[in-house]
Scaffold this active site. Structure first.
Site, PDB file in Angstrom:
ATOM      1  N   ASP A 159     102.013  10.363  44.563  1.00 61.40           N
ATOM      2  CA  ASP A 159     101.695  11.655  43.965  1.00 61.40           C
ATOM      3  C   ASP A 159     100.392  11.634  43.176  1.00 61.40           C
ATOM      4  O   ASP A 159     100.100  10.674  42.460  1.00 61.40           O
ATOM      5  CB  ASP A 159     102.830  12.051  43.007  1.00 61.40           C
ATOM      6  CG  ASP A 159     104.057  12.515  43.774  1.00 61.40           C
ATOM      7  OD1 ASP A 159     103.893  13.008  44.903  1.00 61.40           O
ATOM      8  OD2 ASP A 159     105.159  12.379  43.229  1.00 61.40           O
ATOM      9  N   VAL A 161     102.720  10.806  29.536  1.00 57.39           N
ATOM     10  CA  VAL A 161     102.695   9.727  30.533  1.00 57.39           C
ATOM     11  C   VAL A 161     101.624   9.968  31.607  1.00 57.39           C
ATOM     12  O   VAL A 161     100.794   9.098  31.861  1.00 57.39           O
ATOM     13  CB  VAL A 161     104.096   9.536  31.169  1.00 57.39           C
ATOM     14  CG1 VAL A 161     104.084   8.347  32.132  1.00 57.39           C
ATOM     15  CG2 VAL A 161     105.159   9.331  30.095  1.00 57.39           C
ATOM     16  N   LYS A 212     115.527   8.036  44.798  1.00 56.27           N
ATOM     17  CA  LYS A 212     114.278   7.644  45.463  1.00 56.27           C
ATOM     18  C   LYS A 212     113.609   6.499  44.719  1.00 56.27           C
ATOM     19  O   LYS A 212     113.192   5.514  45.314  1.00 56.27           O
ATOM     20  CB  LYS A 212     113.314   8.841  45.517  1.00 56.27           C
ATOM     21  CG  LYS A 212     111.903   8.472  45.937  1.00 56.27           C
ATOM     22  CD  LYS A 212     110.976   9.664  45.959  1.00 56.27           C
ATOM     23  CE  LYS A 212     110.070   9.771  44.757  1.00 56.27           C
ATOM     24  NZ  LYS A 212     109.058   8.730  44.590  1.00 56.27           N
TER      25      LYS A 212
HETATM   26  C1  UD1 Z   1     107.351   5.480  38.311  1.00 54.61           C
HETATM   27  C2  UD1 Z   1     107.920   6.593  39.170  1.00 54.61           C
HETATM   28  C3  UD1 Z   1     107.332   7.937  38.783  1.00 54.61           C
HETATM   29  C4  UD1 Z   1     107.498   8.183  37.302  1.00 54.61           C
HETATM   30  C5  UD1 Z   1     106.938   7.009  36.499  1.00 54.61           C
HETATM   31  C6  UD1 Z   1     107.173   7.132  34.996  1.00 54.61           C
HETATM   32  C7  UD1 Z   1     108.294   5.449  41.268  1.00 54.61           C
HETATM   33  C8  UD1 Z   1     107.952   5.324  42.705  1.00 54.61           C
HETATM   34  N1  UD1 Z   1     107.579   6.333  40.553  1.00 54.61           N
HETATM   35  O1  UD1 Z   1     105.961   5.413  38.608  1.00 54.61           O
HETATM   36  O2  UD1 Z   1     108.011   8.945  39.522  1.00 54.61           O
HETATM   37  O3  UD1 Z   1     106.784   9.356  36.950  1.00 54.61           O
HETATM   38  O4  UD1 Z   1     107.563   5.781  36.941  1.00 54.61           O
HETATM   39  O5  UD1 Z   1     108.518   7.280  34.738  1.00 54.61           O
HETATM   40  O6  UD1 Z   1     109.212   4.800  40.767  1.00 54.61           O
HETATM   41  N2  UD1 Z   1     100.037   2.265  33.781  1.00 54.61           N
HETATM   42  C9  UD1 Z   1      98.901   1.554  33.464  1.00 54.61           C
HETATM   43  N3  UD1 Z   1      98.715   0.322  34.040  1.00 54.61           N
HETATM   44  C10 UD1 Z   1      99.616  -0.226  34.926  1.00 54.61           C
HETATM   45  C11 UD1 Z   1     100.780   0.520  35.240  1.00 54.61           C
HETATM   46  C12 UD1 Z   1     100.965   1.772  34.653  1.00 54.61           C
HETATM   47  O7  UD1 Z   1      98.075   2.003  32.658  1.00 54.61           O
HETATM   48  O8  UD1 Z   1      99.397  -1.350  35.394  1.00 54.61           O
HETATM   49  C13 UD1 Z   1     100.276   3.582  33.133  1.00 54.61           C
HETATM   50  C14 UD1 Z   1     100.253   4.751  34.109  1.00 54.61           C
HETATM   51  O9  UD1 Z   1      98.953   5.219  34.329  1.00 54.61           O
HETATM   52  C15 UD1 Z   1     101.132   5.771  33.399  1.00 54.61           C
HETATM   53  C16 UD1 Z   1     102.143   4.904  32.676  1.00 54.61           C
HETATM   54  O10 UD1 Z   1     101.592   3.597  32.613  1.00 54.61           O
HETATM   55  O11 UD1 Z   1     100.384   6.475  32.447  1.00 54.61           O
HETATM   56  C17 UD1 Z   1     103.514   4.854  33.328  1.00 54.61           C
HETATM   57  O12 UD1 Z   1     103.401   4.397  34.630  1.00 54.61           O
HETATM   58  P1  UD1 Z   1     104.584   3.613  35.390  1.00 54.61           P
HETATM   59  O13 UD1 Z   1     105.806   3.595  34.537  1.00 54.61           O
HETATM   60  O14 UD1 Z   1     104.037   2.324  35.862  1.00 54.61           O
HETATM   61  O15 UD1 Z   1     104.848   4.563  36.611  1.00 54.61           O
HETATM   62  P2  UD1 Z   1     105.112   4.159  38.115  1.00 54.61           P
HETATM   63  O16 UD1 Z   1     105.961   2.932  38.165  1.00 54.61           O
HETATM   64  O17 UD1 Z   1     103.846   4.196  38.876  1.00 54.61           O
END
Ligand code: UD1
Length: 424
Positions: free
Chosen positions: A117, A328, A23
């Site tokens: 989510d 995370v 996914k």
């Molecule tokens: C993706 C996955 C999700 C998984 C996550 C971490 C998808 C659709 N979802 O989510 O299932 O749990 O990776 O492996 O691929 N953050 C910031 N600022 C930003 C971006 C992120 O502070 O601009 C923080 C988030 O709040 C979080 C952390 O970084 O604490 C990781 O987020 P990220 O790796 O970006 O997750 P997603 O890509 O949203």
């Protein structure tokens, strides 16, 4: 119509299960198709709700999308709309991944803030800062990210955290920027390697996929390709935990065991006998009650936060006490409240949870709050006495193809029940 699962406790899962495409990869690969005019073909797509939702997102900016079984055909026109603000955007997190390709191709994008989510704060600051470094302006207005540039140029970008989504968006803008972009502290997830592979097939120049430094040499244009999505390591791991929790014997195919090295090592520590089949799959056999193991979630190659509910569920029926640390997504421990309803002896303190294993869980009605929490509750229900009702199962349908059918084939007894009370 509201649906729930009746999960009958006491099953021992035995048999073979095949995992299809990931996914968290396919949705980004679909977004990457925006970068090239013509028809991109993506195979091994999972049949989950998020794929047609992402197809709607792409249609809303002008693509034609045909979903035929496990294959997606995405035809990207010469003229794309820069506005991605359809209702489908709010239904999944990955919709935000159209931001990078739209800025890359059109130098302009208005992208609705994504849904997905409810697992904690999910800001976009790193996505926006990365685009700014490439020469775009980026603001939030009326519920949308608005980005615009005269032209994109290569830049040195350091991420505060190896965010999967920010790495993907910056990468997809940088492949069409002028000059060289270096993304430091980039995410190293297998899904990042998958998108780098597809972009390279499309004509992009990327070095360092799978390491924390991605070097992107911008090119003028990309061309369509045919690409097979990697197997879903999170779904594969779900089956591995299910085998361990039910003292079962499950062979999982379609997923690369190298993507699950730490997970499989944790299960070995819990007492499982694990065999891997290079590049193809693995077998998990759990002869006795699992022993308690500690888990710490971290970006890849650490233990995935998406698997934390399964770590909690396994610990809740293991012998001994486990400490689980979530680094995370802070709100993921909400899952524990539902586990307590099922008789788990668990408590949280900030980023940590302490789970004391019990011999057997006790069936109760419980509510899924996200995809993985929902699947975790189903596995817990298999280890409870009586019938556990798991509600809000639409979450599970967003991420797991044929979840109930696969579990029943492995020897579980789970009925999908509509609000009218009819099992199907
Ligand atoms: C993706 C996955 C999700 C998984 C996550 C971490 C998808 C659709 N979802 O989510 O299932 O749990 O990776 O492996 O691929 N953050 C910031 N600022 C930003 C971006 C992120 O502070 O601009 C923080 C988030 O709040 C979080 C952390 O970084 O604490 C990781 O987020 P990220 O790796 O970006 O997750 P997603 O890509 O949203």
């Amino acid at each position: 119509m509201s649906e729930h699962f009746d999960v009958h406790g006491g099953a021992r899962l035995v048999g073979e299960v095949e995992v299809v495409g990931a996914k968290n990869s396919v949705l980004k690969l679909m977004a990457a198709a925006l970068l090239a005019e013509g028809t991109t073909t993506i195979t091994n797509c999972p049949q989950i709700l998020d794929v047609p939702l992402m197809a709607d997102v792409l249609r809303s900016v002008g693509c034609e999308v045909e979903l035929d079984g496990d294959t997606a055909y995405i035809t990207t026109p010469t003229e794309l709309s820069h506005r991605a603000d359809s209702p489908a955007m709010g239904k999944l997190r990955a919709s935000v991944c159209v931001l990078g390709p739209l800025v890359g191709r059109l130098k302009k994008a208005v992208v609705a803030l994504p849904g997905g989510d409810a697992i904690g704060s999910r800001p976009l600051d790193m996505h926006q800062n990365g685009l700014r470094k490439l020469g775009a302006t980026s603001t939030i207005a009326h519920g949308c990210v608005v980005a615009e540039a005269d032209g994109l140029h290569g830049a040195q970008i350091w991420l505060d955290f190896p965010s999967v989504g920010a790495t993907e968006n910056i990468l997809m803008a940088a492949v069409l920027a002028e000059g060289t972009t270096v993304i430091d502290n980039a995410a190293r997830e297998p899904e990042i390697v998958d998108i780098c592979t597809m972009l390279t097939e499309m004509g992009a120049k990327i070095e360092g996929a799978g390491t924390s430094t991605l070097i992107v040499e911008g090119v003028d244009q990309l061309h369509p390709t045919e690409h097979r999505v990697i197997g879903d390591r999170i779904v594969g791991a779900t089956w591995a935990f299910a085998a361990a929790m039910t003292r079962g014997d499950v062979t999982v195919t379609g997923v690369d065991p190298h993507h699950l090295e730490l997970v499989l090592e944790k299960l070995r520590l819990a007492g499982a006998e694990v065999t891997t089949f290079d590049g193809k799959g693995f077998r998990v056999m759990q002869p006795d009650r699992p022993r308690s193991v500690d888990f710490v979630t971290l970006p890849y190659p650490g233990f995935a936060t998406d698997l934390q509910p399964f770590a909690v569920a396994l610990s809740s029926v293991s012998e001994g006490t486990s400490m689980i640390t979530e680094n995370v997504y802070e709100a993921r421990f909400r899952f524990i409240e539902e586990m307590v309803r099922l008789g788990a002896d668990a408590r949280t303190d900030g980023h940590h949870a302490v789970v004391r294993g019990v011999e057997k869980l006790s069936s109760a009605p419980v509510w899924a709050s996200d995809i993985r929490a929902g699947a975790g509750l189903v596995l817990a229900g298999l280890c409870a006495d009586g019938v556990t009702e798991v509600w809000d199962v639409f979450h599970i349908d967003r991420g797991y193809p044929h979840f109930v059918e696969n579990l029943n084939r492995l020897g579980a007894r789970i009925d999908r029940v509509s609000s009218a009370g009819d099992a199907d």
